[in-house]
Design a protein around this motif. Structure first.
Motif, PDB file in Angstrom:
ATOM      1  N   LEU A  82      -4.148  -0.712  50.489  1.00 17.67           N
ATOM      2  CA  LEU A  82      -4.706   0.636  50.624  1.00 17.67           C
ATOM      3  C   LEU A  82      -5.721   0.723  51.756  1.00 17.67           C
ATOM      4  N   THR A  83      -6.532  -0.298  51.928  1.00 19.00           N
ATOM      5  CA  THR A  83      -7.487  -0.248  53.037  1.00 19.00           C
ATOM      6  C   THR A  83      -6.771  -0.317  54.381  1.00 19.00           C
ATOM      7  N   HIS A  84      -5.633  -1.011  54.416  1.00 17.29           N
ATOM      8  CA  HIS A  84      -4.819  -1.046  55.630  1.00 17.29           C
ATOM      9  C   HIS A  84      -4.148   0.301  55.872  1.00 17.29           C
ATOM     10  N   ALA A  85      -3.772   0.985  54.803  1.00 18.46           N
ATOM     11  CA  ALA A  85      -3.097   2.278  54.929  1.00 18.46           C
ATOM     12  C   ALA A  85      -4.048   3.388  55.340  1.00 18.46           C
ATOM     13  N   GLN A  86      -5.339   3.201  55.151  1.00 18.17           N
ATOM     14  CA  GLN A  86      -6.318   4.275  55.376  1.00 18.17           C
ATOM     15  C   GLN A  86      -6.627   4.431  56.860  1.00 18.17           C
ATOM     16  N   ASP A  87      -6.544   5.660  57.328  1.00 18.94           N
ATOM     17  CA  ASP A  87      -6.914   6.001  58.697  1.00 18.94           C
ATOM     18  C   ASP A  87      -8.436   6.171  58.770  1.00 18.94           C
ATOM     19  N   PHE A  92      -4.299   8.803  54.707  1.00 23.91           N
ATOM     20  CA  PHE A  92      -3.557   7.574  54.446  1.00 23.91           C
ATOM     21  C   PHE A  92      -2.117   7.684  54.938  1.00 23.91           C
ATOM     22  N   HIS A  93      -1.606   6.561  55.462  1.00 21.69           N
ATOM     23  CA  HIS A  93      -0.163   6.403  55.577  1.00 21.69           C
ATOM     24  C   HIS A  93       0.422   6.269  54.167  1.00 21.69           C
ATOM     25  N   LYS A 105       3.051   9.222  59.720  1.00 17.30           N
ATOM     26  CA  LYS A 105       1.696   9.474  60.198  1.00 17.30           C
ATOM     27  C   LYS A 105       0.749   9.591  59.010  1.00 17.30           C
ATOM     28  N   PRO A 106      -0.529   9.267  59.196  1.00 17.93           N
ATOM     29  CA  PRO A 106      -1.476   9.455  58.085  1.00 17.93           C
ATOM     30  C   PRO A 106      -1.540  10.921  57.663  1.00 17.93           C
ATOM     31  N   GLY A 107      -1.693  11.141  56.359  1.00 14.75           N
ATOM     32  CA  GLY A 107      -1.726  12.502  55.856  1.00 14.75           C
ATOM     33  C   GLY A 107      -2.510  12.623  54.574  1.00 14.75           C
ATOM     34  N   LEU A 108      -2.457  13.833  53.982  1.00 14.13           N
ATOM     35  CA  LEU A 108      -3.234  14.164  52.791  1.00 14.13           C
ATOM     36  C   LEU A 108      -2.326  14.635  51.655  1.00 14.13           C
ATOM     37  N   GLY A 109      -1.151  14.052  51.569  1.00 17.99           N
ATOM     38  CA  GLY A 109      -0.236  14.384  50.488  1.00 17.99           C
ATOM     39  C   GLY A 109      -0.613  13.696  49.195  1.00 17.99           C
ATOM     40  N   ASP A 110       0.323  13.673  48.274  1.00 16.23           N
ATOM     41  CA  ASP A 110       0.057  13.050  46.977  1.00 16.23           C
ATOM     42  C   ASP A 110      -0.439  11.622  47.118  1.00 16.23           C
ATOM     43  N   ALA A 141     -14.841   6.723  52.093  1.00 15.06           N
ATOM     44  CA  ALA A 141     -14.280   7.108  53.383  1.00 15.06           C
ATOM     45  C   ALA A 141     -13.242   8.213  53.267  1.00 15.06           C
ATOM     46  N   GLY A 142     -12.584   8.323  52.100  1.00 15.89           N
ATOM     47  CA  GLY A 142     -11.570   9.355  51.921  1.00 15.89           C
ATOM     48  C   GLY A 142     -11.999  10.538  51.101  1.00 15.89           C
ATOM     49  N   ALA A 143     -13.134  10.421  50.411  1.00 13.90           N
ATOM     50  CA  ALA A 143     -13.521  11.451  49.446  1.00 13.90           C
ATOM     51  C   ALA A 143     -14.023  12.735  50.091  1.00 13.90           C
TER      52      ALA A 143
END
Length: 348
Positions: A82-87, A92-93, A105-110, A141-143
């Motif tokens: 997950l930390t690797h997936a996070q932009d 996130f990818h 591409k990284p996004g804000l989906g489910d 970082a994502g919140a």
């Protein structure tokens, strides 16, 4: 101001279920992450990995009390994924090929919401301090991001509620939880459709659960009551003759005929999650009945009368069709099985 947690934190001892088994989850995981699909019990590497499932994996491994070494290794692997997936911007990818290359591409989906759910759960309940610390950094970082999708927001809100278990004054988590409940919306007063949207799709109970948590943790009694009514209605429409008959993969649109198949384990697990939360918040033992029904669905108390896991592999079957189970044992269904059995297990 976050209200203190009240009510019970365990389920009644009479909820009978086998202990969660991890063998198939270990089988589906390599040193990179959790493979999404399997044919029967064998991994299908060509389909690669997805953040959605890895995040679910981090939720269940973080929930496990006193995890054995293999489960701790799974939690570490999933957190690293997950930390690797996070932009850097907090998105996130979702999809990583077996060649270790992102295909999106990284996004804000489910998957963004589920990633925050996993990270928040690990930050609050992770099996090691260093996992909790790193998960909190990634969660923070994502919140600050927001998704236009209500389900993505609901999943993220579940992660925020987990963070608030450990850090009641975390204002970023408070804001995310409040916004998640608002994104879900409020149903109208029609008792035939106590849902804020005209269509029920997947993981529906997660939306009710985040409303319950926001009402409880933020001291909003009206919101708590709304979430409980939503969940009660969901349970009522998915019980036939005392057993769960969950909504199928195609969902159900208001005013349209309702189908019975194919039923997905994720629906059962989401109901068990939300019912366990309702039990913790209210102390009402009727919610334990829902957990028993969820366990029963996996054990064969379902519309077809078949067990929904493979005892030889410990993998969960991918769906319940009119003619029996889909015998493929992918990550989502196996995690749904583990999650449900975790809730059912009595705790001292």
């Amino acid at each position: 101001m976050i209200a203190p947690t009240t009510g019970r934190t365990d389920l009644p001892a009479e909820v009978d279920a086998p202990a969660p088994a991890w063998a198939h989850l270990v089988r589906l995981t390599d040193d990179t992450g959790l493979f999404e699909h399997a044919r029967h019990g064998i991994v299908r590497r060509e389909h690669g990995y997805c953040t959605d499932d890895v995040a679910r994996g981090l939720v269940v491994t973080s929930r496990e009390p006193d995890p054995p070494a293999p489960v701790l290794r799974l939690a570490e692997c999933y957190l690293a994924f997950l930390t690797h997936a996070q932009d850097p911007d907090g998105s996130f990818h979702n999809r990583l090929g077996f060649d270790r290359r992102w295909t999106d591409k990284p996004g804000l989906g489910d998957w963004w919401g589920r990633a925050l759910w996993g990270l928040g759960t690990a930050a609050a309940r992770g099996p090691a301090a260093w996992i909790r610390d790193e998960a909190l950094v990634a969660f923070d970082a994502g919140a600050g991001r927001r998704s236009p999708a209500p389900r993505a927001m609901a999943f993220a809100g579940l992660g925020a509620a987990e963070v608030l278990r450990a850090r009641p004054n975390d204002q970023g988590a408070v804001a995310l939880l409040v916004d998640a409940a608002a994104a879900v919306g409020t149903p109208d007063d029609d008792p035939r459709w106590r849902w804020p949207h005209p269509r029920l799709t997947y993981a529906n109970a997660a939306l009710a659960e985040v409303v319950i948590l926001a009402g409880h943790l933020c001291g909003d009694g009206a919101q708590l009551a709304t979430g409980l009514r939503m969940l009660r209605w969901l349970c009522d429409i998915q019980v036939v003759d005392g057993r769960l008959s969950v909504l199928p993969a195609k969902g159900w649109h208001r005013g349209s005929p309702r189908l019975r198949h194919d039923q997905q384990p994720i629906e059962v697990a989401a109901l068990a999650d939300a019912a366990a939360t309702a039990w913790t918040v209210t102390g009402d033992p009727s919610w334990a009945t829902v957990v028993r029904q969820a366990v029963g669905w996996f054990r064969g108390d379902n519309d077809v009368g078949v067990t929904m896991w493979d005892p030889a592999t410990a993998g969960g079957y991918d769906g319940l069709t009119l003619h029996g189970p889909n015998l493929n044992q992918g990550a989502e269904s196996t995690l749904a099985l583990i999650s449900t059995m975790q809730h059912a297990r009595s705790r001292p």
